[in-house]
Design a protein around this motif. Structure first.
Motif, PDB file in Angstrom:
ATOM      1  N   LEU A   9      -8.221   6.768   3.721  1.00  0.00           N
ATOM      2  CA  LEU A   9      -7.158   6.836   4.597  1.00  0.00           C
ATOM      3  C   LEU A   9      -7.053   8.220   5.044  1.00  0.00           C
ATOM      4  CD1 LEU A   9      -4.662   5.353   2.106  1.00  0.00           C
ATOM      5  CD2 LEU A   9      -5.514   4.360   4.088  1.00  0.00           C
TER       6      LEU A   9
ATOM      7  N   ARG B  64      -4.894   8.841   8.675  1.00  0.00           N
ATOM      8  CA  ARG B  64      -5.370   7.507   9.409  1.00  0.00           C
ATOM      9  C   ARG B  64      -4.148   6.311   9.253  1.00  0.00           C
ATOM     10  NH1 ARG B  64     -11.296   7.862   6.481  1.00  0.00           N
ATOM     11  NH2 ARG B  64     -11.928   9.793   7.330  1.00  0.00           N
ATOM     12  N   ALA B  65      -3.261   6.632   8.265  1.00  0.00           N
ATOM     13  CA  ALA B  65      -2.108   5.474   8.272  1.00  0.00           C
ATOM     14  C   ALA B  65      -1.020   6.024   7.375  1.00  0.00           C
ATOM     15  CB  ALA B  65      -2.981   4.394   7.338  1.00  0.00           C
TER      16      ALA B  65
ATOM     17  N   VAL C  48       1.700  -1.027   5.926  1.00  0.00           N
ATOM     18  CA  VAL C  48       0.668  -0.070   6.456  1.00  0.00           C
ATOM     19  C   VAL C  48       0.552   0.082   7.849  1.00  0.00           C
ATOM     20  CG1 VAL C  48      -1.872   0.494   6.139  1.00  0.00           C
ATOM     21  CG2 VAL C  48      -0.618  -0.736   4.313  1.00  0.00           C
ATOM     22  N   THR C  49       0.809   1.241   8.359  1.00  0.00           N
ATOM     23  CA  THR C  49       0.838   1.445   9.669  1.00  0.00           C
ATOM     24  C   THR C  49      -0.409   2.619  10.134  1.00  0.00           C
ATOM     25  OG1 THR C  49       3.085   1.282   9.901  1.00  0.00           O
ATOM     26  CG2 THR C  49       2.100   2.321  11.646  1.00  0.00           C
ATOM     27  N   PRO C  50      -1.493   1.882  10.689  1.00  0.00           N
ATOM     28  CA  PRO C  50      -2.557   2.840  11.090  1.00  0.00           C
ATOM     29  C   PRO C  50      -2.070   3.653  12.162  1.00  0.00           C
ATOM     30  CG  PRO C  50      -3.184   0.255  11.229  1.00  0.00           C
ATOM     31  CD  PRO C  50      -1.603   0.429  10.874  1.00  0.00           C
TER      32      PRO C  50
ATOM     33  N   HIS D 209      -7.307   3.891  14.626  1.00  0.00           N
ATOM     34  CA  HIS D 209      -7.770   3.427  13.154  1.00  0.00           C
ATOM     35  C   HIS D 209      -7.162   2.321  12.548  1.00  0.00           C
ATOM     36  CE1 HIS D 209      -9.194   7.894  12.380  1.00  0.00           C
ATOM     37  NE2 HIS D 209      -8.306   8.231  13.224  1.00  0.00           N
ATOM     38  N   ASP D 210      -7.892   1.815  11.562  1.00  0.00           N
ATOM     39  CA  ASP D 210      -7.411   0.470  11.219  1.00  0.00           C
ATOM     40  C   ASP D 210      -7.785   0.587   9.342  1.00  0.00           C
ATOM     41  OD1 ASP D 210      -6.994  -1.971  10.449  1.00  0.00           O
ATOM     42  OD2 ASP D 210      -8.707  -3.037  11.219  1.00  0.00           O
ATOM     43  N   VAL D 211      -7.065   0.046   8.703  1.00  0.00           N
ATOM     44  CA  VAL D 211      -7.034  -0.050   7.371  1.00  0.00           C
ATOM     45  C   VAL D 211      -7.617  -1.575   6.658  1.00  0.00           C
ATOM     46  CG1 VAL D 211      -6.189   0.655   5.234  1.00  0.00           C
ATOM     47  CG2 VAL D 211      -5.538   1.726   7.195  1.00  0.00           C
TER      48      VAL D 211
END
Length: 352
Positions: free
Chosen positions: A139, A245-246, A263-265, A269-271
């Motif tokens: 993250l 990143r999130a 979760v809000t990237p 970015h992505d998680v």
């Protein structure tokens, strides 16, 4: 199979009995109120009933004692169990002061038993996932966090004699209510460095605070706000972690599932690893009890250790010290000789 006993058959004891399931045999209960103890034993089909921990340890073979008494009894009873080589799972707070915590740590060193503290929100699947992602750096750096325990407890709640006093409960919502949320925060963000805090008695006729607030800095550079209240009619427990990143958030009251987390990237970015789980398990005693007995079956020290719990208790002591002296308090500053080492009340609340 491990043999377990529950000491204190008030409201929280049922959560322990239910959480045991088939992980251990519940062989005895202890309570100073014999009628209450026998009613609890009948409800949960427990064969043994004893008036004291001393009688329990003398007459029963037990591997684990679940301490569910009022807070002032936690450390003394845990010391009795450690002297007998029996492991203890103690409800929060595990002690009333850092001095009591250090006495437990010293006694544990000389015992074959261990002490674990009930901080059940550490054990929900989403919290475990967040710790793993955070530790792995998936993250990015943690930057900002908010931690809010906004609950409501009326005057009738504090009519119970042991509530709302320094001698019996050890503190107000900082010690007995918000502790679950900021313990989870600490377990994720790691060592804290400094606290600047305030505490107030806004509405309840008690010795302790009914509201506290803190600004916290962490060793990793993150900063956080912590609010603890028992005068908030719209109740909520909420944590938010802003990483590079999130943003990761949870809102619940007394227990969360994966559905309570979002979760809000950050842009670009992505998680994806967060989606590895979609559990309906509620964070609660069952998760921690399972982890405790799993550890014992493997011959390991059960979570949450006294060292883990001491970090959270030191956070509490530092919050009170900062609030009552109007000065910032750094980690490690509260040591023997400091008035907040032997009592969370320290030099005394401003309203006393």
């Amino acid at each position: 199979m491990s043999r377990a006993a529950i000491v204190g058959t008030g409201g929280i004891a049922a959560a322990h009995a239910a959480a045991l399931g088939d992980r251990a045999e519940l062989v005895a209960v202890v309570d100073v109120d014999d009628d209450r103890a026998r009613a609890f034993a009948k409800e949960w089909s427990v064969p043994g009933v004893h008036p004291t921990v001393r009688a329990l340890l003398a007459e029963e073979k037990v591997d684990v004692v679940h301490l569910c008494t009022p807070p002032r009894h936690h450390a003394p009873l845990a010391l009795e169990c450690l002297a007998a080589g029996v492991t203890v799972l103690v409800e929060k707070p595990p002690a009333l002061s850092l001095a009591e915590m250090d006495a437990l740590i010293e006694a544990e060193r000389a015992s074959t038993g261990h002490v674990a503290t009930v901080f059940q929100h550490r054990f929900g699947p989403a919290a475990i996932r967040l710790r793993q992602l955070s530790t792995a750096g998936e993250l990015g750096r943690p930057l900002v966090a908010t931690c809010a325990t906004l609950w409501y407890r009326d005057d009738a709640y504090f009519a119970v004699p042991w509530r709302g006093s320094w001698d019996s409960e050890g503190g107000g919502p900082t010690m007995g209510h918000g502790i679950h949320q900021f313990d989870l925060m600490l377990s994720i963000l790691g060592p804290w460095r400094e606290i600047r805090a305030l505490a107030a008695r806004q509405a309840r006729d008690v010795q302790t605070e009914d509201v506290s607030m803190a600004l916290v800095t962490f060793a990793n550079g993150a900063v956080a706000t912590v609010v603890n209240s028992v005068v908030s009619p719209r109740e909520i427990s909420a944590l938010r972690f802003d990483y590079e990143r999130a943003t990761v958030e949870v809102e619940h009251l007394y227990g969360y599932t994966d559905a309570d987390w979002t979760v809000t990237p950050a842009p670009g970015h992505d998680v994806p690893l967060w989606q590895n789980g979609d559990s309906e398990v509620t964070s609660g005693h069952a998760c921690q009890v399972e982890a405790l007995y799993d550890a014992l079956d493997r011959g390991e020290v059960p979570p949450v250790t006294l060292a883990d719990a001491r970090n959270t208790m030191e956070f509490i002591a530092a919050l009170y010290a900062s609030a009552f002296t109007a000065t910032p308090v750094r980690s490690g500053e509260i040591s023997p000789g400091n008035p907040f080492y032997t009592s969370m009340a320290g030099t005394g609340a401003p309203w006393q």
